[in-house]
Design an enzyme around this catalytic site. Structure first.
Site, short mmCIF file in Angstrom:
data_model
loop_
_atom_site.label_atom_id
_atom_site.label_comp_id
_atom_site.label_asym_id
_atom_site.label_seq_id
_atom_site.Cartn_x
_atom_site.Cartn_y
_atom_site.Cartn_z
N ARG A 75 8.09 4.54 67.76
CA ARG A 75 9.24 4.21 68.60
C ARG A 75 9.36 5.30 69.66
O ARG A 75 9.73 6.43 69.37
CB ARG A 75 10.51 4.13 67.75
CG ARG A 75 10.49 2.98 66.75
CD ARG A 75 10.33 1.64 67.43
NE ARG A 75 10.42 0.52 66.52
CZ ARG A 75 10.24 -0.73 66.88
NH1 ARG A 75 9.93 -1.02 68.14
NH2 ARG A 75 10.34 -1.70 66.01
N ALA A 87 10.69 -6.67 61.91
CA ALA A 87 11.87 -7.03 62.71
C ALA A 87 11.44 -7.44 64.11
O ALA A 87 10.32 -7.14 64.54
CB ALA A 87 12.83 -5.84 62.79
N GLU A 104 8.90 -13.28 62.51
CA GLU A 104 8.61 -11.84 62.53
C GLU A 104 7.87 -11.38 61.28
O GLU A 104 6.98 -10.54 61.36
CB GLU A 104 9.89 -11.04 62.72
CG GLU A 104 10.50 -11.17 64.10
CD GLU A 104 9.59 -10.66 65.22
OE1 GLU A 104 8.74 -9.78 64.97
OE2 GLU A 104 9.74 -11.15 66.35
N GLU A 108 4.35 -9.61 61.97
CA GLU A 108 4.22 -8.17 61.74
C GLU A 108 3.60 -7.81 60.41
O GLU A 108 3.09 -6.71 60.24
CB GLU A 108 5.59 -7.48 61.88
CG GLU A 108 6.11 -7.50 63.30
CD GLU A 108 7.24 -6.51 63.53
OE1 GLU A 108 7.75 -5.91 62.56
OE2 GLU A 108 7.61 -6.34 64.71
N GLU A 154 2.65 -2.29 68.03
CA GLU A 154 2.40 -3.09 66.83
C GLU A 154 0.97 -2.95 66.33
O GLU A 154 0.71 -3.15 65.13
CB GLU A 154 2.75 -4.55 67.08
CG GLU A 154 4.25 -4.78 67.21
CD GLU A 154 4.62 -6.23 67.32
OE1 GLU A 154 3.71 -7.09 67.41
OE2 GLU A 154 5.83 -6.53 67.30
#
Length: 197
Positions: A75, A87, A104, A108, A154
């Site tokens: 992040r 998420a 999601e 993910e 990701e």
């Protein structure tokens, strides 16, 4: 400041809709906009700027061994690889939050779930954003029919299956600080504690 008597009603947030005198986008971002609004409040007017957010979903996935899925993702604003839940944004017009959660989890974590239930909803930063997160609990997991290609942050995702108690320990020790992760883990812990009576 006024005080409400204790025990009058269940503790609950209260909807409140002041008259909006003006509302404008002051920053048109790639993902979110910043909006400035002037509104009536008390005997005068206030001006506030906030992130106009699409909303989001997160998934607390529990496997057949009663472990939860944690993912670690970079992040940039905090310069950390955060432990968090699968998420994503509610960025498809009209998409139901549950359907977004299913999307999601597949995108993910390459997983699908047979059973879904709401866990919690939360406003992440109500003083600076209108974001609301819908967190679902998913069980009856199996592999998704396809493995998704990932790019950007990701592509760097790492997954780990952990006991809920281990996740609670990480939260309480300050080793896992993602707000959505923290809220979901503690809500799941509380749910289990109450179920045990």
């Amino acid at each position: 400041m006024s005080e409400l008597p204790a025990g009058e009603a269940p503790l609950a947030d209260e909807p409140f809709a002041p008259e909006i005198a003006s509302s404008e986008v002051v920053f048109d971002g790639a993902v979110w906009d910043v909006r400035r609004e002037r509104f009536a409040f008390g005997d005068g007017e206030l001006v506030r700027e906030f992130v106009a957010h699409t909303g989001a979903v997160a998934v607390l996935a529990i496997d057949d061994d009663d472990r939860m899925l944690a993912i670690r993702q970079y992040r940039h604003p905090i310069r950390e690889r955060n432990w968090e839940l699968p998420a994503g944004l509610l960025d498809i017009e009209g998409e139901d939050p549950l359907e977004a959660g299913k999307r999601e989890l597949a995108e993910e974590a390459d997983l699908v779930a047979a059973d879904w239930e709401p866990l919690i909803q939360l406003h992440t930063t109500p003083g600076g954003s209108d974001e609301i997160i819908h967190v679902f609990r998913a069980t009856g997991l199996s592999a998704a029919p396809e493995v998704f290609a990932r790019d950007g942050e990701e592509a760097d995702i790492v997954t780990r299956w952990v006991a809920v108690e281990e996740a609670v320990d990480a939260v309480l020790a300050g080793r896992a600080r993602n707000g959505i992760f923290m809220a979901a883990v503690l809500a799941e812990h509380a749910r289990r504690t109450r179920a045990r009576g």
